[in-house]
Structures are given as C-alpha cells and as structure tokens.
Write an enzyme that holds these catalytic residues in place. Structure first.
Site, PDB file in Angstrom:
ATOM      1  N   GLY A 171       0.815  -1.221   0.000  1.00 48.18           N
ATOM      2  CA  GLY A 171       0.000   0.000   0.000  1.00 48.18           C
ATOM      3  C   GLY A 171       0.841   1.260   0.000  1.00 48.18           C
ATOM      4  O   GLY A 171       2.077   1.215  -0.135  1.00 48.18           O
ATOM      5  N   SER A 215      -3.668   6.713  13.981  1.00 50.28           N
ATOM      6  CA  SER A 215      -4.040   7.916  13.236  1.00 50.28           C
ATOM      7  C   SER A 215      -4.417   9.028  14.194  1.00 50.28           C
ATOM      8  O   SER A 215      -4.931   8.770  15.297  1.00 50.28           O
ATOM      9  CB  SER A 215      -5.258   7.570  12.365  1.00 50.28           C
ATOM     10  OG  SER A 215      -5.849   8.727  11.846  1.00 50.28           O
ATOM     11  N   TYR A 259     -14.425   4.007  11.077  1.00 52.55           N
ATOM     12  CA  TYR A 259     -12.979   3.868  10.814  1.00 52.55           C
ATOM     13  C   TYR A 259     -12.174   4.320  12.027  1.00 52.55           C
ATOM     14  O   TYR A 259     -11.269   3.620  12.502  1.00 52.55           O
ATOM     15  CB  TYR A 259     -12.558   4.687   9.577  1.00 52.55           C
ATOM     16  CG  TYR A 259     -11.063   4.837   9.483  1.00 52.55           C
ATOM     17  CD1 TYR A 259     -10.268   3.758   9.136  1.00 52.55           C
ATOM     18  CD2 TYR A 259     -10.438   6.055   9.795  1.00 52.55           C
ATOM     19  CE1 TYR A 259      -8.876   3.876   9.097  1.00 52.55           C
ATOM     20  CE2 TYR A 259      -9.056   6.182   9.756  1.00 52.55           C
ATOM     21  CZ  TYR A 259      -8.288   5.094   9.408  1.00 52.55           C
ATOM     22  OH  TYR A 259      -6.917   5.210   9.378  1.00 52.55           O
ATOM     23  N   LYS A 300      -9.517   2.325  14.931  1.00 52.91           N
ATOM     24  CA  LYS A 300      -8.160   2.700  15.381  1.00 52.91           C
ATOM     25  C   LYS A 300      -8.127   2.822  16.903  1.00 52.91           C
ATOM     26  O   LYS A 300      -7.180   2.349  17.546  1.00 52.91           O
ATOM     27  CB  LYS A 300      -7.723   4.007  14.722  1.00 52.91           C
ATOM     28  CG  LYS A 300      -7.489   3.899  13.228  1.00 52.91           C
ATOM     29  CD  LYS A 300      -6.312   3.007  12.899  1.00 52.91           C
ATOM     30  CE  LYS A 300      -6.151   2.761  11.410  1.00 52.91           C
ATOM     31  NZ  LYS A 300      -5.210   1.700  11.086  1.00 52.91           N
ATOM     32  N   PHE A 359      -0.532  12.023  11.136  1.00 49.07           N
ATOM     33  CA  PHE A 359      -1.422  13.134  10.813  1.00 49.07           C
ATOM     34  C   PHE A 359      -1.842  12.992   9.340  1.00 49.07           C
ATOM     35  O   PHE A 359      -2.498  12.015   9.016  1.00 49.07           O
ATOM     36  CB  PHE A 359      -0.788  14.465  11.285  1.00 49.07           C
ATOM     37  CG  PHE A 359      -1.053  14.613  12.777  1.00 49.07           C
ATOM     38  CD1 PHE A 359      -0.443  13.736  13.691  1.00 49.07           C
ATOM     39  CD2 PHE A 359      -1.986  15.502  13.266  1.00 49.07           C
ATOM     40  CE1 PHE A 359      -0.752  13.778  15.049  1.00 49.07           C
ATOM     41  CE2 PHE A 359      -2.296  15.567  14.619  1.00 49.07           C
ATOM     42  CZ  PHE A 359      -1.687  14.702  15.513  1.00 49.07           C
ATOM     43  N   LEU A 392      -7.497  15.155   0.246  1.00 47.40           N
ATOM     44  CA  LEU A 392      -7.205  16.383  -0.499  1.00 47.40           C
ATOM     45  C   LEU A 392      -6.086  16.215  -1.524  1.00 47.40           C
ATOM     46  O   LEU A 392      -6.253  16.567  -2.695  1.00 47.40           O
ATOM     47  CB  LEU A 392      -6.826  17.490   0.504  1.00 47.40           C
ATOM     48  CG  LEU A 392      -6.460  18.829  -0.147  1.00 47.40           C
ATOM     49  CD1 LEU A 392      -7.665  19.438  -0.840  1.00 47.40           C
ATOM     50  CD2 LEU A 392      -5.892  19.785   0.902  1.00 47.40           C
TER      51      LEU A 392
END
Ligand code: NAD
Ligand code: WQD
Length: 341
Positions: free
Chosen positions: A10, A124, A148, A152, A177, A199
């Site tokens: 990944g 995360s 999600y 975590k 981050f 983004l």
C-alpha cells in the site's frame, strides 16, 4: 531484523519497505491487494535493488498466517493492513470492524504462538476525535466520530491490553497526521481507487487532468484564510518514523506500549496546499468553494515533541517538497500503477 510488513504494497507500507531495506532489515510482505496493486512490487524491488518476499493473502486467514510464522523467524511486525476510507466506513461498518480488528487479532495470536514480541501499529490522529485542543499531544483522550476512527481507537486498546498482559510484548502506536507526497524517484506513490477521498490525491488528479476542479470544503472556518488547517506530513518522513520506532523498541525493552504522534507540528490550509501545488506543477489548479464536509475539524496539527525526544525523529520535508514529489509521481503515472510502463 527480519520484519513482517502487513499491507506492505500500500501507500505508506511501500515507502516504509524501501526504507527498511535501506536500513539493513529483511522484509517480508503480506498483502491481500484489496486496496493496492501488485504492480507496486517490482517498483519497490527496483528501488531496493533486492527481491522482496511477498505473500498474497488476507491477514485474517489464520491458517496461512500461522504457516508463514512457522516457516520464517520474524523479529518484528509492522501492521499497516487495514481499510481506511472514513466515509465508506459508515456505509459498511461491519466490514471495517471485521477487517481492521480481525487482522490485529490474527497477528497478536500468531505472534504469541511464535514468540514474536514487537509490533509497530498504524494509528491515526483520528483517535483524537473531536478535540479542539491544538497542538494535539499523546495524552489527550481518544474517541471517534466514525467507524474507521473507532477501529483505530479499539485497535490501540486491544494492543495496549495485550502488552499489559504479556511482559514480553512491545507495542508502538504511531499516530499519523495527514500523509502526502511520494518517493523522490516518482515510481511509487498514492494510487487511490475511484474518486479520491483525501485532499492531496484529489488535487493531483485535477492537475493532471483526470478531474475538472477541486471543491474546497468550507471557507468560513476560524482560520487565517477561512479554510481548514491540517498537518500534512511527507510519506518519506513517516516511513523514517517507522524505522526509528522499530529500532527504539528493540533498544528500549522497558517500553511496553507507547503512542507517538508523527506530524510536523505545523498546520497548512487547503488554499496553502492549492498554491503550493500550482507552484510545483506550474499549472493553475481550478477550484470552487463548497459547503463544509460534515465531521471535519477546523484545525488539526500535532505536537511531535515526544517522537523527537524519544525516537530522535523529526519530519524534515516542506509542503513544497510534498507537492513536488506528488506531482512527479502523478505526472509520470497519470493512471497510477495502471499507467503504461
Ligand atoms: P493503503 O490502503 O494504501 O494500504 C493498506 C494496505 O493493506 C493495502 O495494500 C491493502 O491491500 C492492505 N490490506 C487491507 N486489508 C488487508 C487484509 N485484511 N489483509 C491483507 N492486506 C490488507 O493505505 P495507507 O494509506 O498505506 O495506510 C496504511 C495504514 O495507515 C492503514 O492502517 C491506515 O488506516 C493507516 N493510516 C493511514 C492514513 C492516511 O491518510 N493514508 C492516516 C492515518 C493512518
Ligand atoms: C484535508 C482537508 C478537507 C478533499 C483524513 C482522515 C484521517 C486520516 C487522514 C486516516 C480537510 C479538505 C479534502 C477535497 C477539500 N486518515 N478537502 N476538498 O479529513 O484531515 O483526514 O485523512 O487515518 O482519519 O479523516 O484529510 O485529506 O480528507 O482533508 O477541501 O476534495 O482538505 O475538508 O480540511 P482529513 P483529507
């Protein structure tokens, strides 16, 4: 060390594998390719200059996992494998809980059975939930607003409890981050399937002509330019954080379970990123202002001082480098790994 890297094909895993090999470690990858391409593998091997043993199966398949642990002696595991799309996690929450928690259960059981004592986990900043305290430090309470994020929070809890129950287990919880950027070679990078949720890949696809324009989600936040602030971190800096955490656990046996933020400590706005990408690509980046995206925080950035003090790690790269490297990857591979060779 011989390191098992789950999800090593990944986005973040592939960059970390390259750095692990460069640091002298042997790497074995397990990936089901549910969200990645096998075409990444020869590129990783070209960068490392060495074949990488790779197994294609779901980490939840405990028979296959057990066989692998029986055949190979691992010194540590880095656990990237997981599903990561926030919006999708609300549509198929059971899949998210099953995949993300199930891979962790399977690994912990295999590790215990085969005496593997070190695990570095992909957590995360999402575990800080709706906190408005910035910079975000590791002692803030954890929670979430979506399935999600809960996976975590729960995986952190499971790993913490497992470490408390087994004095031989050592756990690093790395809270990323906003990972962006790509390897400087332009040969590996982020290759989202379908419409990007995040983004940077969206901007990159607009710049390369795959999408017409960016929607900027909200320009009425209480920030300098009205758009939301995030702590974008170059994936190469993030990868270096994994190598540092692994080496720290091995040299500090007193550390049983510890969380470290991996961020730069700086917030950049959506429009900062648009401007930096225009400079990197030399192209105008068409955008329009749209409504806020539900669930978004106005401001999110790390206090990275613990990682600096304890791991000797610090993010080095600027948003200009993040955009330049993303652009090299995107422009040389307009369709990601499916681009013509
Ligand atoms: P990615 O989707 O590119 O990589 C995850 C890899 O895991 C993929 O190759 C996928 O095929 C594999 N995988 C998923 N489930 C699997 C399973 N059950 N068995 C075997 N392989 C499986 O995502 P990424 O951006 O590289 O993220 C890696 C990790 O970091 C994830 O756990 C993610 O939640 C976490 N993370 C990512 C971000 C981000 O913004 N990219 C931020 C914070 C945390
Ligand atoms: C960044 C900023 C958007 C897309 C997510 C997860 C988080 C972590 C990292 C895994 C926000 C704005 C975005 C677009 C926009 N992942 N934006 N137009 O939401 O900070 O974090 O990825 O753990 O858990 O939530 O990242 O890249 O989606 O958004 O204006 O088309 O860009 O509103 O302000 P986010 P992002």
């Amino acid at each position: 060390m011989r390191v098992l890297v789950t999800g090593g094909a990944g986005y973040i895993g592939s960059h970390t594998v390259v750095q692990l090999v460069a640091a002298g470690h042997d790497v074995v990858i397990v990936d089901s390719f549910v969200n990645s391409s096998p075409k990444a593998l020869p590129r990783i091997e070209a960068l490392t200059g060495t074949p990488i043993e790779t197994h294609s199966f779901d980490v939840r398949d405990e028979d296959k996992l057990s066989l692998l642990f029986a055949e190979r002696t691992f010194d540590a595991v880095i656990h990237f494998a997981g599903l990561k799309a926030v919006g999708e996690s609300s549509e198929i929450p059971v899949e998210y809980y099953d995949n993300n928690l199930g891979t962790t259960f399977a690994l912990l059981r295999a590790m215990k059975r085969h005496g593997v004592r070190t695990i570095v986990f992909s957590s995360s900043a999402t575990v800080y939930g709706e906190t408005t305290e910035v910079p975000m430090h590791e002692e803030l309470p954890t929670s979430s607003t979506n399935p999600y994020g809960w996976t975590k929070v729960m995986q952190e809890q499971i790993l913490t409890d497992a470490a408390r129950a087994d004095e031989n287990l050592h756990v690093a919880l790395l809270r990323y981050f906003n990972p962006v950027g790509a390897h400087a070679s332009g040969t590996i990078g982020e290759d989202p399937q379908g419409i990007p949720n995040n983004l940077m890949p969206f901007i990159a696809q607009v710049a390369v002509g795959r999408r017409e324009k960016l929607q900027v989600f909200g320009d009425d936040y209480d920030t300098p330019d009205g758009t939301a602030l995030r702590d974008y971190i170059h994936v190469e800096d993030l990868a270096a954080g994994h190598v540092a955490a692994l080496e720290h656990l091995k040299t500090h046996p007193d550390v049983r379970v510890r969380a470290w933020n991996l961020g730069t400590g700086r917030g950049s706005s959506v429009l900062d990123m648009v401007a930096a990408f225009e400079t990197a690509s030399g192209r105008p980046l068409p955008y329009e202002i749209a409504a806020r995206r539900p669930g978004d925080l106005a401001v999110c950035y790390a206090d990275p001082s613990r990682a600096e003090a304890e791991l000797g790690w610090r993010a080095q790269r600027t948003i200009e480098q993040m955009c330049a490297d993303t652009w090299r990857w995107q422009s040389e591979n307009p369709q990601g790994y499916d681009s013509a060779d």
